[in-house]
Scaffold this motif. Structure first.
Motif, PDB file in Angstrom:
ATOM      1  N   LYS A   8       0.836  -1.208   0.000  1.00  0.00           N
ATOM      2  CA  LYS A   8       0.000   0.000   0.000  1.00  0.00           C
ATOM      3  C   LYS A   8       0.873   1.262   0.000  1.00  0.00           C
ATOM      4  O   LYS A   8       0.559   2.239  -0.701  1.00  0.00           O
ATOM      5  N   LYS A  12       0.986   4.096  -2.893  1.00  0.00           N
ATOM      6  CA  LYS A  12       0.805   5.513  -2.574  1.00  0.00           C
ATOM      7  C   LYS A  12       1.945   6.342  -3.160  1.00  0.00           C
ATOM      8  O   LYS A  12       1.714   7.402  -3.751  1.00  0.00           O
ATOM      9  N   GLY A  16      -0.009   8.085  -5.932  1.00  0.00           N
ATOM     10  CA  GLY A  16      -0.557   9.233  -5.218  1.00  0.00           C
ATOM     11  C   GLY A  16      -2.033   9.166  -4.912  1.00  0.00           C
ATOM     12  O   GLY A  16      -2.662  10.196  -4.644  1.00  0.00           O
ATOM     13  N   ASP A  17      -2.636   7.974  -4.955  1.00  0.00           N
ATOM     14  CA  ASP A  17      -4.067   7.854  -4.686  1.00  0.00           C
ATOM     15  C   ASP A  17      -4.367   8.068  -3.206  1.00  0.00           C
ATOM     16  O   ASP A  17      -3.487   7.973  -2.353  1.00  0.00           O
ATOM     17  N   SER A  18      -5.641   8.312  -2.912  1.00  0.00           N
ATOM     18  CA  SER A  18      -6.044   8.536  -1.525  1.00  0.00           C
ATOM     19  C   SER A  18      -5.928   7.247  -0.725  1.00  0.00           C
ATOM     20  O   SER A  18      -6.009   6.137  -1.277  1.00  0.00           O
ATOM     21  N   ASP A  19      -5.766   7.393   0.593  1.00  0.00           N
ATOM     22  CA  ASP A  19      -5.668   6.218   1.458  1.00  0.00           C
ATOM     23  C   ASP A  19      -6.950   5.387   1.394  1.00  0.00           C
ATOM     24  O   ASP A  19      -6.902   4.150   1.408  1.00  0.00           O
ATOM     25  N   GLY A  20      -8.101   6.065   1.314  1.00  0.00           N
ATOM     26  CA  GLY A  20      -9.371   5.354   1.233  1.00  0.00           C
ATOM     27  C   GLY A  20      -9.470   4.516  -0.017  1.00  0.00           C
ATOM     28  O   GLY A  20      -9.915   3.359   0.019  1.00  0.00           O
ATOM     29  N   TYR A  21      -9.058   5.106  -1.148  1.00  0.00           N
ATOM     30  CA  TYR A  21      -9.073   4.360  -2.409  1.00  0.00           C
ATOM     31  C   TYR A  21      -8.130   3.171  -2.342  1.00  0.00           C
ATOM     32  O   TYR A  21      -8.476   2.064  -2.758  1.00  0.00           O
ATOM     33  N   ILE A  22      -6.921   3.383  -1.834  1.00  0.00           N
ATOM     34  CA  ILE A  22      -5.928   2.300  -1.774  1.00  0.00           C
ATOM     35  C   ILE A  22      -6.434   1.153  -0.905  1.00  0.00           C
ATOM     36  O   ILE A  22      -6.341  -0.022  -1.285  1.00  0.00           O
ATOM     37  N   ASP A  23      -7.008   1.475   0.254  1.00  0.00           N
ATOM     38  CA  ASP A  23      -7.543   0.431   1.127  1.00  0.00           C
ATOM     39  C   ASP A  23      -8.640  -0.359   0.417  1.00  0.00           C
ATOM     40  O   ASP A  23      -8.667  -1.599   0.475  1.00  0.00           O
ATOM     41  N   ASP A 186     -13.742   8.066  -3.680  1.00  0.00           N
ATOM     42  CA  ASP A 186     -13.201   9.417  -3.848  1.00  0.00           C
ATOM     43  C   ASP A 186     -14.194  10.356  -4.520  1.00  0.00           C
ATOM     44  O   ASP A 186     -13.815  11.355  -5.140  1.00  0.00           O
ATOM     45  N   GLU A 208     -12.378  17.276  -9.941  1.00  0.00           N
ATOM     46  CA  GLU A 208     -11.231  17.626  -9.106  1.00  0.00           C
ATOM     47  C   GLU A 208     -10.832  19.063  -9.378  1.00  0.00           C
ATOM     48  O   GLU A 208     -10.515  19.417 -10.517  1.00  0.00           O
TER      49      GLU A 208
END
Length: 290
Positions: A8, A12, A16-23, A186, A208
Protein backbone atom coordinates in the motif's frame (compact mmCIF):
# COMPACT_ATOMS: atom_id res chain seq x y z
CA UNK A 1 -0.52 -10.81 3.58
CA UNK A 2 2.03 -9.47 6.06
CA UNK A 3 3.52 -7.33 3.28
CA UNK A 4 0.25 -5.59 2.34
CA UNK A 5 1.19 -2.45 4.34
CA UNK A 6 4.42 -2.22 2.31
CA UNK A 7 2.49 -2.73 -0.93
CA UNK A 8 0.00 0.00 0.00
CA UNK A 9 2.85 2.38 0.81
CA UNK A 10 4.52 1.65 -2.51
CA UNK A 11 1.22 2.18 -4.36
CA UNK A 12 0.81 5.51 -2.57
CA UNK A 13 4.32 6.58 -3.52
CA UNK A 14 3.92 5.57 -7.16
CA UNK A 15 0.39 6.73 -7.93
CA UNK A 16 -0.56 9.23 -5.22
CA UNK A 17 -4.07 7.85 -4.69
CA UNK A 18 -6.04 8.54 -1.53
CA UNK A 19 -5.67 6.22 1.46
CA UNK A 20 -9.37 5.35 1.23
CA UNK A 21 -9.07 4.36 -2.41
CA UNK A 22 -5.93 2.30 -1.77
CA UNK A 23 -7.54 0.43 1.13
CA UNK A 24 -10.65 -0.32 -0.95
CA UNK A 25 -8.60 -1.28 -4.00
CA UNK A 26 -6.51 -3.78 -2.07
CA UNK A 27 -9.58 -5.26 -0.40
CA UNK A 28 -11.89 -5.63 -3.41
CA UNK A 29 -9.95 -5.28 -6.68
CA UNK A 30 -6.44 -6.63 -6.23
CA UNK A 31 -5.51 -10.20 -5.42
CA UNK A 32 -2.29 -11.72 -4.14
CA UNK A 33 -2.74 -14.71 -6.43
CA UNK A 34 -0.84 -14.29 -9.70
CA UNK A 35 0.89 -11.16 -8.38
CA UNK A 36 4.57 -10.64 -7.68
CA UNK A 37 7.08 -8.62 -5.66
CA UNK A 38 10.84 -8.12 -5.70
CA UNK A 39 12.51 -7.77 -2.31
CA UNK A 40 15.78 -6.45 -0.98
CA UNK A 41 15.94 -8.61 2.15
CA UNK A 42 12.56 -7.79 3.72
CA UNK A 43 11.87 -4.56 1.83
CA UNK A 44 9.39 -4.64 -1.06
CA UNK A 45 11.09 -2.67 -3.85
CA UNK A 46 8.99 -3.56 -6.91
CA UNK A 47 5.56 -5.11 -7.49
CA UNK A 48 2.84 -5.91 -10.00
CA UNK A 49 -0.65 -7.37 -9.82
CA UNK A 50 -2.42 -9.48 -12.44
CA UNK A 51 -6.21 -9.42 -12.50
CA UNK A 52 -8.01 -12.37 -14.15
CA UNK A 53 -10.18 -11.44 -17.14
CA UNK A 54 -12.20 -13.21 -19.82
CA UNK A 55 -11.50 -12.09 -23.40
CA UNK A 56 -14.38 -12.49 -25.87
CA UNK A 57 -14.04 -12.98 -29.63
CA UNK A 58 -17.36 -13.93 -31.20
CA UNK A 59 -18.42 -17.14 -29.46
CA UNK A 60 -14.87 -17.84 -28.23
CA UNK A 61 -13.59 -17.10 -24.73
CA UNK A 62 -10.02 -16.89 -23.45
CA UNK A 63 -8.80 -16.67 -19.86
CA UNK A 64 -6.26 -13.88 -19.62
CA UNK A 65 -4.94 -11.20 -17.27
CA UNK A 66 -4.80 -7.43 -16.98
CA UNK A 67 -1.61 -6.16 -15.34
CA UNK A 68 -1.90 -3.24 -12.92
CA UNK A 69 0.13 -1.47 -10.25
CA UNK A 70 3.59 -1.98 -11.75
CA UNK A 71 5.74 0.19 -9.51
CA UNK A 72 9.26 0.51 -8.12
CA UNK A 73 10.34 2.21 -4.90
CA UNK A 74 11.95 5.56 -5.68
CA UNK A 75 15.23 4.51 -4.01
CA UNK A 76 15.51 1.51 -6.33
CA UNK A 77 14.53 2.98 -9.67
CA UNK A 78 16.74 2.83 -12.78
CA UNK A 79 18.12 -0.56 -11.71
CA UNK A 80 16.03 -2.75 -14.03
CA UNK A 81 13.59 -4.08 -11.43
CA UNK A 82 10.48 -3.28 -13.49
CA UNK A 83 11.98 -5.11 -16.48
CA UNK A 84 12.81 -8.06 -14.24
CA UNK A 85 9.35 -8.34 -12.75
CA UNK A 86 7.70 -8.03 -16.18
CA UNK A 87 9.96 -10.78 -17.51
CA UNK A 88 9.06 -12.95 -14.51
CA UNK A 89 5.34 -12.37 -15.18
CA UNK A 90 5.76 -13.30 -18.84
CA UNK A 91 7.52 -16.54 -17.89
CA UNK A 92 4.77 -17.31 -15.38
CA UNK A 93 2.06 -16.74 -18.01
CA UNK A 94 3.91 -18.89 -20.53
CA UNK A 95 4.16 -21.77 -18.04
CA UNK A 96 0.43 -21.44 -17.32
CA UNK A 97 -0.56 -21.44 -21.02
CA UNK A 98 -1.92 -17.88 -21.12
CA UNK A 99 -1.52 -16.67 -24.75
CA UNK A 100 -2.06 -12.91 -24.26
CA UNK A 101 -1.76 -10.36 -21.47
CA UNK A 102 -2.89 -6.72 -21.36
CA UNK A 103 -2.18 -3.47 -19.50
CA UNK A 104 -2.94 0.24 -19.56
CA UNK A 105 0.43 2.00 -19.20
CA UNK A 106 1.47 5.41 -18.01
CA UNK A 107 4.39 5.20 -20.45
CA UNK A 108 3.76 3.40 -23.74
CA UNK A 109 7.35 3.74 -24.89
CA UNK A 110 8.71 1.83 -21.88
CA UNK A 111 6.44 -1.13 -22.54
CA UNK A 112 7.18 -1.15 -26.27
CA UNK A 113 10.74 -2.02 -25.30
CA UNK A 114 9.31 -5.05 -23.50
CA UNK A 115 7.50 -6.29 -26.64
CA UNK A 116 4.12 -4.82 -25.79
CA UNK A 117 2.00 -3.55 -28.68
CA UNK A 118 -0.78 -0.94 -28.65
CA UNK A 119 -4.00 -2.69 -29.65
CA UNK A 120 -6.52 -0.07 -28.53
CA UNK A 121 -6.80 3.63 -29.33
CA UNK A 122 -9.11 6.31 -27.95
CA UNK A 123 -9.69 9.95 -28.71
CA UNK A 124 -9.10 12.38 -25.89
CA UNK A 125 -10.59 15.83 -26.08
CA UNK A 126 -9.82 18.66 -23.69
CA UNK A 127 -12.48 21.34 -23.42
CA UNK A 128 -13.08 24.71 -21.78
CA UNK A 129 -16.16 25.87 -19.94
CA UNK A 130 -18.55 27.66 -22.27
CA UNK A 131 -22.20 28.30 -23.08
CA UNK A 132 -23.66 25.87 -25.61
CA UNK A 133 -26.75 25.16 -27.67
CA UNK A 134 -29.95 23.54 -26.45
CA UNK A 135 -29.70 19.78 -25.79
CA UNK A 136 -33.45 19.22 -25.50
CA UNK A 137 -33.40 15.92 -27.46
CA UNK A 138 -31.05 14.42 -24.89
CA UNK A 139 -31.52 13.82 -21.19
CA UNK A 140 -28.54 13.81 -18.82
CA UNK A 141 -28.95 12.04 -15.48
CA UNK A 142 -26.25 12.31 -12.82
CA UNK A 143 -25.68 9.63 -10.20
CA UNK A 144 -23.47 9.49 -7.14
CA UNK A 145 -22.91 7.42 -4.00
CA UNK A 146 -26.28 8.46 -2.57
CA UNK A 147 -28.13 8.14 -5.88
CA UNK A 148 -26.92 4.98 -7.60
CA UNK A 149 -27.60 4.23 -11.29
CA UNK A 150 -29.30 1.14 -12.66
CA UNK A 151 -26.35 -1.19 -13.27
CA UNK A 152 -28.26 -3.01 -16.03
CA UNK A 153 -28.27 0.21 -18.09
CA UNK A 154 -24.48 0.51 -17.89
CA UNK A 155 -23.98 -3.16 -18.71
CA UNK A 156 -26.45 -2.98 -21.60
CA UNK A 157 -24.58 -0.03 -23.11
CA UNK A 158 -21.26 -1.82 -22.62
CA UNK A 159 -22.48 -4.97 -24.37
CA UNK A 160 -24.06 -3.05 -27.26
CA UNK A 161 -20.90 -1.01 -27.77
CA UNK A 162 -18.70 -4.11 -27.46
CA UNK A 163 -20.52 -5.82 -30.33
CA UNK A 164 -19.07 -3.21 -32.70
CA UNK A 165 -15.53 -4.35 -31.79
CA UNK A 166 -13.54 -7.41 -32.78
CA UNK A 167 -12.99 -8.52 -29.18
CA UNK A 168 -13.44 -7.22 -25.66
CA UNK A 169 -13.29 -8.05 -21.95
CA UNK A 170 -16.36 -9.72 -20.50
CA UNK A 171 -18.09 -7.64 -17.83
CA UNK A 172 -20.83 -8.56 -15.36
CA UNK A 173 -23.18 -6.65 -13.09
CA UNK A 174 -20.87 -7.52 -10.22
CA UNK A 175 -17.92 -5.96 -12.11
CA UNK A 176 -19.85 -2.71 -12.45
CA UNK A 177 -20.95 -2.74 -8.83
CA UNK A 178 -17.34 -2.97 -7.61
CA UNK A 179 -16.17 -0.44 -10.22
CA UNK A 180 -18.72 2.14 -9.04
CA UNK A 181 -18.01 1.47 -5.37
CA UNK A 182 -14.29 1.92 -6.06
CA UNK A 183 -14.90 5.24 -7.81
CA UNK A 184 -17.26 6.50 -5.17
CA UNK A 185 -14.64 6.18 -2.44
CA UNK A 186 -13.20 9.42 -3.85
CA UNK A 187 -16.51 10.94 -4.93
CA UNK A 188 -16.69 9.54 -8.46
CA UNK A 189 -19.94 10.09 -10.34
CA UNK A 190 -21.87 8.64 -13.28
CA UNK A 191 -23.61 10.46 -16.11
CA UNK A 192 -26.16 8.47 -18.16
CA UNK A 193 -27.31 9.96 -21.46
CA UNK A 194 -30.67 9.06 -23.01
CA UNK A 195 -32.47 10.09 -26.19
CA UNK A 196 -36.19 9.39 -26.58
CA UNK A 197 -35.97 7.35 -23.35
CA UNK A 198 -33.27 5.09 -24.84
CA UNK A 199 -29.83 4.99 -23.21
CA UNK A 200 -27.19 6.15 -25.70
CA UNK A 201 -24.13 6.61 -23.50
CA UNK A 202 -22.53 6.98 -20.09
CA UNK A 203 -19.52 8.66 -18.52
CA UNK A 204 -17.69 7.66 -15.34
CA UNK A 205 -15.86 10.70 -13.99
CA UNK A 206 -14.42 12.71 -11.11
CA UNK A 207 -14.59 16.44 -10.42
CA UNK A 208 -11.23 17.63 -9.11
CA UNK A 209 -10.55 21.31 -8.46
CA UNK A 210 -13.63 22.13 -10.56
CA UNK A 211 -12.23 20.12 -13.50
CA UNK A 212 -14.05 17.26 -15.22
CA UNK A 213 -11.82 14.16 -15.35
CA UNK A 214 -13.14 11.24 -17.39
CA UNK A 215 -12.32 7.72 -16.22
CA UNK A 216 -14.38 5.85 -18.82
CA UNK A 217 -17.03 6.66 -21.40
CA UNK A 218 -19.23 4.83 -23.89
CA UNK A 219 -21.34 6.46 -26.58
CA UNK A 220 -23.41 4.68 -29.21
CA UNK A 221 -23.08 7.56 -31.70
CA UNK A 222 -20.86 10.51 -32.49
CA UNK A 223 -23.82 12.86 -32.03
CA UNK A 224 -24.44 11.59 -28.50
CA UNK A 225 -20.76 12.18 -27.70
CA UNK A 226 -20.85 15.72 -29.12
CA UNK A 227 -24.04 16.66 -27.26
CA UNK A 228 -22.62 15.29 -24.01
CA UNK A 229 -19.49 17.38 -24.47
CA UNK A 230 -21.67 20.45 -24.95
CA UNK A 231 -23.62 19.67 -21.81
CA UNK A 232 -20.59 19.01 -19.61
CA UNK A 233 -18.76 22.12 -20.79
CA UNK A 234 -21.67 24.30 -19.67
CA UNK A 235 -20.43 23.70 -16.14
CA UNK A 236 -16.83 22.45 -16.34
CA UNK A 237 -13.57 22.51 -18.20
CA UNK A 238 -11.72 19.21 -18.40
CA UNK A 239 -11.27 16.20 -20.63
CA UNK A 240 -13.16 13.15 -21.86
CA UNK A 241 -12.35 9.97 -23.80
CA UNK A 242 -14.21 9.08 -27.00
CA UNK A 243 -14.23 6.14 -29.40
CA UNK A 244 -11.40 6.47 -31.92
CA UNK A 245 -13.93 6.72 -34.77
CA UNK A 246 -15.59 9.83 -33.29
CA UNK A 247 -13.40 12.46 -34.92
CA UNK A 248 -14.79 15.36 -32.91
CA UNK A 249 -13.09 18.68 -33.52
CA UNK A 250 -10.19 19.16 -31.16
CA UNK A 251 -9.90 15.50 -30.23
CA UNK A 252 -6.56 13.72 -30.43
CA UNK A 253 -6.14 10.03 -31.18
CA UNK A 254 -4.00 8.48 -28.45
CA UNK A 255 -2.56 5.07 -27.69
CA UNK A 256 -4.53 3.31 -24.99
CA UNK A 257 -4.32 -0.37 -23.96
CA UNK A 258 -1.31 -2.55 -24.81
CA UNK A 259 -0.97 -6.30 -25.34
CA UNK A 260 1.91 -8.74 -25.08
CA UNK A 261 1.84 -11.98 -27.07
CA UNK A 262 2.92 -14.92 -24.92
CA UNK A 263 2.00 -17.73 -27.32
CA UNK A 264 1.50 -16.57 -30.91
CA UNK A 265 0.12 -19.89 -32.14
CA UNK A 266 -2.62 -20.07 -29.50
CA UNK A 267 -3.45 -16.38 -29.87
CA UNK A 268 -3.62 -16.74 -33.66
CA UNK A 269 -5.94 -19.72 -33.36
CA UNK A 270 -8.20 -17.77 -31.00
CA UNK A 271 -8.57 -14.95 -33.53
CA UNK A 272 -8.39 -17.11 -36.65
CA UNK A 273 -5.32 -15.38 -38.07
CA UNK A 274 -2.10 -16.85 -39.38
CA UNK A 275 0.59 -14.27 -38.75
CA UNK A 276 1.78 -11.64 -36.30
CA UNK A 277 0.79 -8.63 -38.42
CA UNK A 278 -2.83 -9.78 -38.61
CA UNK A 279 -2.90 -10.41 -34.88
CA UNK A 280 -1.54 -6.96 -34.05
CA UNK A 281 -4.10 -5.29 -36.32
CA UNK A 282 -7.01 -6.60 -34.26
CA UNK A 283 -8.56 -3.79 -32.24
CA UNK A 284 -9.34 -5.05 -28.73
CA UNK A 285 -11.85 -2.99 -26.77
CA UNK A 286 -10.57 -2.65 -23.22
CA UNK A 287 -11.63 0.32 -21.08
CA UNK A 288 -10.09 -0.78 -17.78
CA UNK A 289 -8.10 1.65 -15.67
CA UNK A 290 -7.01 1.05 -12.08
Amino acid sequence: NKDIPQAKALWKQAFGDSDGYIDFNFKYNLTLENSFGIYNEYKLVCMLFMLPKILINGDKKMSTYFIVGVSTDNEYRKKGYARDIMAYAKDYLNKNNVPLVFLYPFNHEFYKKLDYHTISHMRKIEFDKKTNNDNSKYKFSKYSKDNKPDISILLGLYNEYAKTKESYFLRTKEDYEVKLETMQVDGGEVLIITKNNKPVGYVLYFIEEDKFNCLESIFLSKNAAEKTLEKISEQYAGYIYLDKSFDVRGSKKEEYVMMQIIDGNSAGAFYGVNNLDELLNIEVMILEQY
